[in-house]
Write a protein that holds these residues in place. Structure first.
Motif, PDB file in Angstrom:
ATOM      1  N   MET A 133     -13.884 -14.590  -1.495  1.00  0.00           N
ATOM      2  CA  MET A 133     -12.542 -15.154  -1.458  1.00  0.00           C
ATOM      3  C   MET A 133     -11.520 -14.028  -1.269  1.00  0.00           C
ATOM      4  O   MET A 133     -11.712 -12.905  -1.722  1.00  0.00           O
ATOM      5  N   THR A 134     -10.444 -14.357  -0.600  1.00  0.00           N
ATOM      6  CA  THR A 134      -9.383 -13.373  -0.397  1.00  0.00           C
ATOM      7  C   THR A 134      -8.055 -13.951  -0.882  1.00  0.00           C
ATOM      8  O   THR A 134      -7.903 -15.162  -1.039  1.00  0.00           O
ATOM      9  N   ASN A 135      -7.126 -13.058  -1.096  1.00  0.00           N
ATOM     10  CA  ASN A 135      -5.787 -13.449  -1.542  1.00  0.00           C
ATOM     11  C   ASN A 135      -4.793 -12.693  -0.683  1.00  0.00           C
ATOM     12  O   ASN A 135      -4.090 -11.803  -1.160  1.00  0.00           O
ATOM     13  N   ARG A 136      -4.735 -13.030   0.613  1.00  0.00           N
ATOM     14  CA  ARG A 136      -3.903 -12.304   1.568  1.00  0.00           C
ATOM     15  C   ARG A 136      -2.452 -12.789   1.504  1.00  0.00           C
ATOM     16  O   ARG A 136      -2.189 -13.985   1.544  1.00  0.00           O
ATOM     17  N   VAL A 137      -1.561 -11.818   1.428  1.00  0.00           N
ATOM     18  CA  VAL A 137      -0.128 -12.126   1.407  1.00  0.00           C
ATOM     19  C   VAL A 137       0.593 -11.127   2.299  1.00  0.00           C
ATOM     20  O   VAL A 137       0.092 -10.043   2.585  1.00  0.00           O
ATOM     21  N   LEU A 138       1.782 -11.505   2.732  1.00  0.00           N
ATOM     22  CA  LEU A 138       2.607 -10.603   3.531  1.00  0.00           C
ATOM     23  C   LEU A 138       3.082  -9.456   2.647  1.00  0.00           C
ATOM     24  O   LEU A 138       3.661  -9.670   1.584  1.00  0.00           O
ATOM     25  N   LEU A 139       2.833  -8.219   3.084  1.00  0.00           N
ATOM     26  CA  LEU A 139       3.205  -7.058   2.295  1.00  0.00           C
ATOM     27  C   LEU A 139       4.720  -6.854   2.309  1.00  0.00           C
ATOM     28  O   LEU A 139       5.354  -6.916   3.368  1.00  0.00           O
ATOM     29  N   ASN A 140       5.297  -6.593   1.131  1.00  0.00           N
ATOM     30  CA  ASN A 140       6.725  -6.292   1.063  1.00  0.00           C
ATOM     31  C   ASN A 140       6.992  -5.358  -0.111  1.00  0.00           C
ATOM     32  O   ASN A 140       6.201  -5.275  -1.053  1.00  0.00           O
ATOM     33  N   ASN A 141       8.112  -4.650  -0.053  1.00  0.00           N
ATOM     34  CA  ASN A 141       8.389  -3.613  -1.046  1.00  0.00           C
ATOM     35  C   ASN A 141       9.048  -4.138  -2.321  1.00  0.00           C
ATOM     36  O   ASN A 141       9.425  -3.343  -3.193  1.00  0.00           O
ATOM     37  N   VAL A 142       9.181  -5.444  -2.426  1.00  0.00           N
ATOM     38  CA  VAL A 142       9.734  -6.035  -3.649  1.00  0.00           C
ATOM     39  C   VAL A 142       8.594  -6.489  -4.556  1.00  0.00           C
ATOM     40  O   VAL A 142       8.449  -6.029  -5.695  1.00  0.00           O
ATOM     41  N   ASP A 143       7.767  -7.388  -4.044  1.00  0.00           N
ATOM     42  CA  ASP A 143       6.660  -7.909  -4.845  1.00  0.00           C
ATOM     43  C   ASP A 143       5.553  -6.879  -5.049  1.00  0.00           C
ATOM     44  O   ASP A 143       4.781  -6.980  -6.008  1.00  0.00           O
ATOM     45  N   HIS A 144       5.469  -5.899  -4.161  1.00  0.00           N
ATOM     46  CA  HIS A 144       4.336  -4.972  -4.185  1.00  0.00           C
ATOM     47  C   HIS A 144       4.775  -3.528  -4.377  1.00  0.00           C
ATOM     48  O   HIS A 144       4.084  -2.599  -3.962  1.00  0.00           O
ATOM     49  N   ALA A 145       5.916  -3.346  -5.024  1.00  0.00           N
ATOM     50  CA  ALA A 145       6.484  -2.003  -5.179  1.00  0.00           C
ATOM     51  C   ALA A 145       5.555  -1.052  -5.916  1.00  0.00           C
ATOM     52  O   ALA A 145       5.556   0.159  -5.653  1.00  0.00           O
ATOM     53  N   ASP A 146       4.737  -1.564  -6.834  1.00  0.00           N
ATOM     54  CA  ASP A 146       3.890  -0.688  -7.646  1.00  0.00           C
ATOM     55  C   ASP A 146       2.434  -0.678  -7.201  1.00  0.00           C
ATOM     56  O   ASP A 146       1.577  -0.096  -7.872  1.00  0.00           O
ATOM     57  N   LEU A 147       2.131  -1.309  -6.067  1.00  0.00           N
ATOM     58  CA  LEU A 147       0.745  -1.351  -5.624  1.00  0.00           C
ATOM     59  C   LEU A 147       0.275   0.000  -5.122  1.00  0.00           C
ATOM     60  O   LEU A 147       1.017   0.770  -4.506  1.00  0.00           O
ATOM     61  N   ARG A 148      -0.982   0.282  -5.371  1.00  0.00           N
ATOM     62  CA  ARG A 148      -1.651   1.472  -4.860  1.00  0.00           C
ATOM     63  C   ARG A 148      -2.960   1.061  -4.196  1.00  0.00           C
ATOM     64  O   ARG A 148      -3.497  -0.030  -4.475  1.00  0.00           O
ATOM     65  N   VAL A 149      -3.482   1.925  -3.339  1.00  0.00           N
ATOM     66  CA  VAL A 149      -4.738   1.642  -2.652  1.00  0.00           C
ATOM     67  C   VAL A 149      -5.676   2.829  -2.844  1.00  0.00           C
ATOM     68  O   VAL A 149      -5.312   3.989  -2.572  1.00  0.00           O
ATOM     69  N   ILE A 150      -6.876   2.552  -3.314  1.00  0.00           N
ATOM     70  CA  ILE A 150      -7.902   3.577  -3.500  1.00  0.00           C
ATOM     71  C   ILE A 150      -8.486   3.910  -2.129  1.00  0.00           C
ATOM     72  O   ILE A 150      -9.003   3.022  -1.440  1.00  0.00           O
ATOM     73  N   THR A 151      -8.407   5.154  -1.739  1.00  0.00           N
ATOM     74  CA  THR A 151      -8.788   5.519  -0.374  1.00  0.00           C
ATOM     75  C   THR A 151     -10.162   6.183  -0.275  1.00  0.00           C
ATOM     76  O   THR A 151     -10.628   6.443   0.834  1.00  0.00           O
ATOM     77  N   ARG A 152     -10.798   6.471  -1.403  1.00  0.00           N
ATOM     78  CA  ARG A 152     -12.122   7.100  -1.321  1.00  0.00           C
ATOM     79  C   ARG A 152     -13.137   6.094  -0.774  1.00  0.00           C
ATOM     80  O   ARG A 152     -12.897   4.876  -0.785  1.00  0.00           O
ATOM     81  N   HIS A 153     -14.247   6.618  -0.307  1.00  0.00           N
ATOM     82  CA  HIS A 153     -15.288   5.759   0.265  1.00  0.00           C
ATOM     83  C   HIS A 153     -16.514   5.729  -0.636  1.00  0.00           C
ATOM     84  O   HIS A 153     -16.838   6.710  -1.310  1.00  0.00           O
ATOM     85  N   GLY A 154     -17.186   4.596  -0.638  1.00  0.00           N
ATOM     86  CA  GLY A 154     -18.398   4.441  -1.435  1.00  0.00           C
ATOM     87  C   GLY A 154     -18.999   3.069  -1.233  1.00  0.00           C
ATOM     88  O   GLY A 154     -18.369   2.173  -0.655  1.00  0.00           O
ATOM     89  N   PRO A 155     -20.228   2.859  -1.699  1.00  0.00           N
ATOM     90  CA  PRO A 155     -20.881   1.551  -1.546  1.00  0.00           C
ATOM     91  C   PRO A 155     -20.084   0.417  -2.158  1.00  0.00           C
ATOM     92  O   PRO A 155     -20.114  -0.722  -1.666  1.00  0.00           O
ATOM     93  N   GLU A 156     -19.347   0.709  -3.235  1.00  0.00           N
ATOM     94  CA  GLU A 156     -18.578  -0.345  -3.913  1.00  0.00           C
ATOM     95  C   GLU A 156     -17.440  -0.879  -3.063  1.00  0.00           C
ATOM     96  O   GLU A 156     -16.874  -1.923  -3.364  1.00  0.00           O
ATOM     97  N   PHE A 157     -17.133  -0.163  -1.967  1.00  0.00           N
ATOM     98  CA  PHE A 157     -16.063  -0.604  -1.076  1.00  0.00           C
ATOM     99  C   PHE A 157     -16.601  -1.104   0.266  1.00  0.00           C
ATOM    100  O   PHE A 157     -15.855  -1.225   1.236  1.00  0.00           O
ATOM    101  N   GLY A 158     -17.897  -1.385   0.309  1.00  0.00           N
ATOM    102  CA  GLY A 158     -18.481  -1.927   1.529  1.00  0.00           C
ATOM    103  C   GLY A 158     -18.826  -0.885   2.583  1.00  0.00           C
ATOM    104  O   GLY A 158     -18.967  -1.236   3.765  1.00  0.00           O
ATOM    105  N   ASP A 159     -18.981   0.371   2.183  1.00  0.00           N
ATOM    106  CA  ASP A 159     -19.259   1.422   3.150  1.00  0.00           C
ATOM    107  C   ASP A 159     -20.753   1.697   3.348  1.00  0.00           C
ATOM    108  O   ASP A 159     -21.122   2.525   4.183  1.00  0.00           O
ATOM    109  N   ALA A 160     -21.620   1.055   2.573  1.00  0.00           N
ATOM    110  CA  ALA A 160     -23.060   1.241   2.717  1.00  0.00           C
ATOM    111  C   ALA A 160     -23.572   0.324   3.825  1.00  0.00           C
ATOM    112  O   ALA A 160     -24.179  -0.717   3.584  1.00  0.00           O
ATOM    113  N   ILE A 161     -23.317   0.716   5.075  1.00  0.00           N
ATOM    114  CA  ILE A 161     -23.690  -0.071   6.242  1.00  0.00           C
ATOM    115  C   ILE A 161     -24.282   0.874   7.279  1.00  0.00           C
ATOM    116  O   ILE A 161     -23.949   2.052   7.325  1.00  0.00           O
TER     117      ILE A 161
END
Length: 238
Positions: A1-29
């Motif tokens: 399931m996904t929860n896709r929303v339009l990105l904006n700097n009001v509702d998502h001002a404190d969001l961060r994104v983990i940029t490292r790679h690993g199997p837990e992020f779907g990189d074991a392909i």
């Protein structure tokens, strides 16, 4: 399931994104999709092949491993290559068309339930004053590569196919007396057909920007030796 929303700097001002790679992020392909707009960067690192998707249409992929769920470029320190395919870089981001004043335009969306999305670690998306952080600027450029690549993908592969340049390839890798791999359902660019193309076809493909990309796919196959070396090192460490 996904929860896709339009990105904006009001509702998502404190969001961060983990940029490292690993199997837990779907990189074991063992294969990753690459788009026509990133073939130049991809061919420096990976062997590139073509395959057919579920609808029978061609797409390009980079070969990352020989076994299922094996990415030989992935280790405890991350993804060991100078270029990571855009589809693997994009993480929680996607582009959706939205009606605007000047017609439909691509807008950046984010999946809030994606494992890379965090409020405590990773790269910030927005500056404290509300502007885009450097990482989000990178994401915008990278997603532009994805969007442009998807836009031209069908015409790109149709041009290759109409010129008779796509041919099936049997990829057989023998590591030792016991380890042997046969990779099915892959295609490549015919070097013989490239050499025999009449001048008018060469000119047409060159003008469309397809000819250079065809040579990139061919030259990328030299990276198979790098992949095999990585596999041998992995087996020797077991």
């Amino acid at each position: 399931m996904t929860n896709r929303v339009l990105l904006n700097n009001v509702d998502h001002a404190d969001l961060r994104v983990i940029t490292r790679h690993g199997p837990e992020f779907g990189d074991a392909i063992n294969q990753a999709l690459v788009l026509p707009t990133e073939l130049e960067a991809a061919q420096r690192e990976y062997p590139i092949f073509l395959r057919r998707d579920a609808n029978g249409e061609y797409q390009a992929v980079v070969l990352l491993g020989l076994d299922r769920n094996e990415n030989l470029f992935l280790d405890g320190d991350g993804w060991q290559a100078r270029y990571v395919p855009a589809v693997q870089q994009r993480g929680p981001f996607s582009i959706a068309l939205q009606e605007g004043r000047d017609g439909t335009e691509p807008m950046l969306h984010i999946d809030l339930d994606h494992p890379r999305v965090s409020r405590t670690e990773g790269e910030p998306l927005f500056l404290s004053a509300g502007g885009n952080a450097p990482y989000l600027q990178h994401v915008a450029r990278m997603m532009g590569t994805v969007y442009d690549g998807l836009e031209i993908s069908r015409a790109f592969f149709e041009a290759l196919e109409s010129a008779g340049l796509i041919e099936p390839i049997s990829v057989e890798v023998k590591l030792n007396d016991r380890e042997e791999y046969v990779l099915p359902d892959l295609y490549t660019i015919s070097q013989d057909r490239l050499k025999e193309l009449p001048p008018e076809d060469l000119a047409r493909l060159n003008q469309a920007g397809v000819l250079r990309a065809a040579y990139m796919v061919v030259s990328s196959l030299g990276n198979m030796s790098r992949l095999i070396d990585a596999k041998n090192r992995k087996l020797a460490a077991l």
